[in-house]
Design an enzyme around this catalytic site. Structure first.
Site, PDB file in Angstrom:
ATOM      1  N   LEU A   1      10.600   1.994   7.578  1.00  0.00           N
ATOM      2  CA  LEU A   1      10.041   2.405   6.299  1.00  0.00           C
ATOM      3  C   LEU A   1      10.808   3.617   5.775  1.00  0.00           C
ATOM      4  CD1 LEU A   1       7.488   1.702   4.503  1.00  0.00           C
ATOM      5  CD2 LEU A   1       6.648   3.903   5.326  1.00  0.00           C
TER       6      LEU A   1
ATOM      7  N   GLU B   1      11.655   3.423  14.540  1.00  0.00           N
ATOM      8  CA  GLU B   1      10.733   4.469  14.066  1.00  0.00           C
ATOM      9  C   GLU B   1       9.497   4.447  14.938  1.00  0.00           C
ATOM     10  OE1 GLU B   1       9.347   3.641  10.059  1.00  0.00           O
ATOM     11  OE2 GLU B   1       9.213   1.498  10.466  1.00  0.00           O
TER      12      GLU B   1
ATOM     13  N   LYS C   1       6.248  -1.534   2.400  1.00  0.00           N
ATOM     14  CA  LYS C   1       4.975  -0.968   2.861  1.00  0.00           C
ATOM     15  C   LYS C   1       3.882  -1.983   2.513  1.00  0.00           C
ATOM     16  CE  LYS C   1       3.051   3.685   3.366  1.00  0.00           C
ATOM     17  NZ  LYS C   1       3.103   3.752   4.816  1.00  0.00           N
TER      18      LYS C   1
ATOM     19  N   ARG D   1       8.283   3.734  -4.526  1.00  0.00           N
ATOM     20  CA  ARG D   1       8.289   2.925  -3.291  1.00  0.00           C
ATOM     21  C   ARG D   1       7.334   1.751  -3.429  1.00  0.00           C
ATOM     22  NH1 ARG D   1       7.267   5.940   2.408  1.00  0.00           N
ATOM     23  NH2 ARG D   1       5.125   5.974   1.633  1.00  0.00           N
TER      24      ARG D   1
ATOM     25  N   HIS E   1      -1.267 -20.936   0.895  1.00  0.00           N
ATOM     26  CA  HIS E   1      -0.244 -19.923   1.173  1.00  0.00           C
ATOM     27  C   HIS E   1       0.601 -19.612  -0.065  1.00  0.00           C
ATOM     28  CE1 HIS E   1      -1.339 -21.005   5.235  1.00  0.00           C
ATOM     29  NE2 HIS E   1      -0.540 -20.080   5.738  1.00  0.00           N
TER      30      HIS E   1
ATOM     31  N   TYR F   1       0.827  -1.208   0.000  1.00  0.00           N
ATOM     32  CA  TYR F   1       0.000   0.000   0.000  1.00  0.00           C
ATOM     33  C   TYR F   1       0.855   1.249   0.000  1.00  0.00           C
ATOM     34  CZ  TYR F   1       0.622   1.300   4.975  1.00  0.00           C
ATOM     35  OH  TYR F   1       1.133   1.705   6.174  1.00  0.00           O
TER      36      TYR F   1
ATOM     37  N   ARG G   1      -7.868 -21.530  -0.691  1.00  0.00           N
ATOM     38  CA  ARG G   1      -6.896 -20.909   0.201  1.00  0.00           C
ATOM     39  C   ARG G   1      -5.605 -21.702   0.171  1.00  0.00           C
ATOM     40  NH1 ARG G   1      -5.147 -21.476   5.461  1.00  0.00           N
ATOM     41  NH2 ARG G   1      -4.392 -19.557   6.418  1.00  0.00           N
TER      42      ARG G   1
HETATM   43  N1  PDD Z   1       2.382   5.605   7.431  1.00  0.00           N
HETATM   44  N2  PDD Z   1       6.989   4.530   9.237  1.00  0.00           N
HETATM   45  C1  PDD Z   1       5.856   3.811   9.225  1.00  0.00           C
HETATM   46  C2  PDD Z   1       5.832   2.491   9.898  1.00  0.00           C
HETATM   47  C3  PDD Z   1       4.710   4.309   8.572  1.00  0.00           C
HETATM   48  O1  PDD Z   1       3.578   3.592   8.541  1.00  0.00           O
HETATM   49  C4  PDD Z   1       4.769   5.594   7.955  1.00  0.00           C
HETATM   50  C5  PDD Z   1       3.599   6.201   7.235  1.00  0.00           C
HETATM   51  C6  PDD Z   1       5.977   6.317   8.012  1.00  0.00           C
HETATM   52  C7  PDD Z   1       6.141   7.672   7.363  1.00  0.00           C
HETATM   53  O2  PDD Z   1       6.182   7.547   5.961  1.00  0.00           O
HETATM   54  P1  PDD Z   1       5.749   8.765   5.007  1.00  0.00           P
HETATM   55  O3  PDD Z   1       6.533   9.922   5.434  1.00  0.00           O
HETATM   56  O4  PDD Z   1       6.108   8.279   3.641  1.00  0.00           O
HETATM   57  O5  PDD Z   1       4.260   8.989   5.179  1.00  0.00           O
HETATM   58  C8  PDD Z   1       7.065   5.748   8.657  1.00  0.00           C
HETATM   59  C9  PDD Z   1       1.217   5.995   6.655  1.00  0.00           C
HETATM   60  C10 PDD Z   1       0.944   7.465   6.672  1.00  0.00           C
HETATM   61  C11 PDD Z   1       0.050   5.150   7.091  1.00  0.00           C
HETATM   62  O6  PDD Z   1       0.257   3.950   7.258  1.00  0.00           O
HETATM   63  O7  PDD Z   1      -1.059   5.674   7.233  1.00  0.00           O
END
Ligand code: PDD
Length: 287
Positions: A204, A180, A148, A51, A102, A32, A100
């Site tokens: 991320l 983070e 992501k 990304r 995996h 996503y 289903r």
């Molecule tokens: N999340 N780290 C994680 C684990 C995140 O889920 C996000 C963003 C970030 C910041 O990434 P960016 O600057 O590209 O938005 C860092 C989004 C906003 C979400 O899951 O809603």
């Protein structure tokens, strides 16, 4: 009415449907992106699309669209929704098989593509004035946090940990080092130096993280991209969380202890001003 996109069709969100056999639903097998849109211009769309491509490649899922196609679909979703500032959500899963299993399905199963949009909600004036509270937790996620993916259970548990403690975010530590936040990047200020961990498989690669470092570089704010110890976070003068929707938001307490003097600090205030200036002059003009 919110307009969504499902596999080639633009439909009202309330009428959007995917199969319960979808591997996103069964296995969290999907990628996503969340893309902020300012004055109907998707910010850093090339970087978000890149990304996404990187996540899909690591998932061994053929990208259903080229960059230009993605940009056209995102542009259409932005145009069809009613707000000038939006947060576009985009998801690609490995599709819906008849059984289903995996292991990956055969080529007859095509990816599911879903997009929707919401109004962009950035931090309130009050949150910016006082900062927000954070809790900490061990980073229990897997070793590909650079991807992501929609397999988000750990992130959901970790964000809820903060909410249960009356906080806005959870700051994550792995082996006594900062990684983070549950859904944000975390910056640390100590003795006038901005610190942030380097991009790796443990975090991320945030688009906002890049913007903040670019602004620090452009304006000459002293900064170091290096591993940050948990102890440095706990003795920080300032902490910030950053993301596409939170922008640059000060964290003024961690685990019930004040960060610095417990007020948003001067470096964060300065970065916030630079960020807003950048937003008004560059982001709103499609930069
Ligand atoms: N999340 N780290 C994680 C684990 C995140 O889920 C996000 C963003 C970030 C910041 O990434 P960016 O600057 O590209 O938005 C860092 C989004 C906003 C979400 O899951 O809603």
């Amino acid at each position: 009415m919110i307009t969504a996109y499902v596999n080639g069709q633009y439909v009202p969100l309330a009428e959007a449907r995917v199969s319960p056999m979808d591997r996103g639903f069964l296995f969290g097998d999907g990628a996503y992106e969340v893309i902020p849109v300012y004055s109907r211009r998707a910010f850093r769309i090339d970087e978000h699309v890149a990304r996404l491509a990187n996540t899909l490649a690591a998932m061994r899922l053929a990208n259903p669209h080229g960059a230009e196609e993605w940009k056209a679909i995102i542009g259409e979703i932005v145009a069809r929704n009613p707000w000038d500032d939006q947060s576009v959500y985009l998801q690609v899963t490995r599709g819906a098989d008849t059984k289903r299993n995996h292991a990956f399905p055969g080529p007859e199963v095509t990816p599911t593509v879903f997009l929707m949009s919401e109004p962009l909600v950035t931090p309130s004036a009050e949150q910016l004035a006082t900062g927000v509270s954070a809790a900490s937790a061990a980073d229990i996620r897997w070793l590909r946090c650079d991807l992501k993916t929609v397999s988000m259970l750990a992130n959901c548990l970790l964000r809820q940990h903060a909410i249960d403690k009356g906080c806005a975010e959870t700051v994550l530590f792995r082996d006594s080092f900062l990684t983070e936040g549950a859904a944000s990047s975390i910056f640390v200020c100590k003795d006038g130096v901005l610190l942030v961990p380097p991009k790796s498989h443990l975090m991320l690669p945030g688009i906002t993280y890049d913007v903040v470092l670019e602004l620090a570089r452009a304006h000459g704010m002293t900064h170091e991209v290096r591993e940050v110890l948990e102890a440095e976070v706990r003795s920080a003068d300032e902490l910030w969380m950053t993301s596409s929707t939170k922008e640059v938001l000060p964290i003024t307490s961690l685990d019930g202890q004040p960060v610095g003097n417990g007020q948003p600090g001067p470096m964060g205030r300065q970065m916030y001003v630079w960020y807003q200036e950048f937003k008004q002059t560059v982001m709103r003009n499609g930069g």
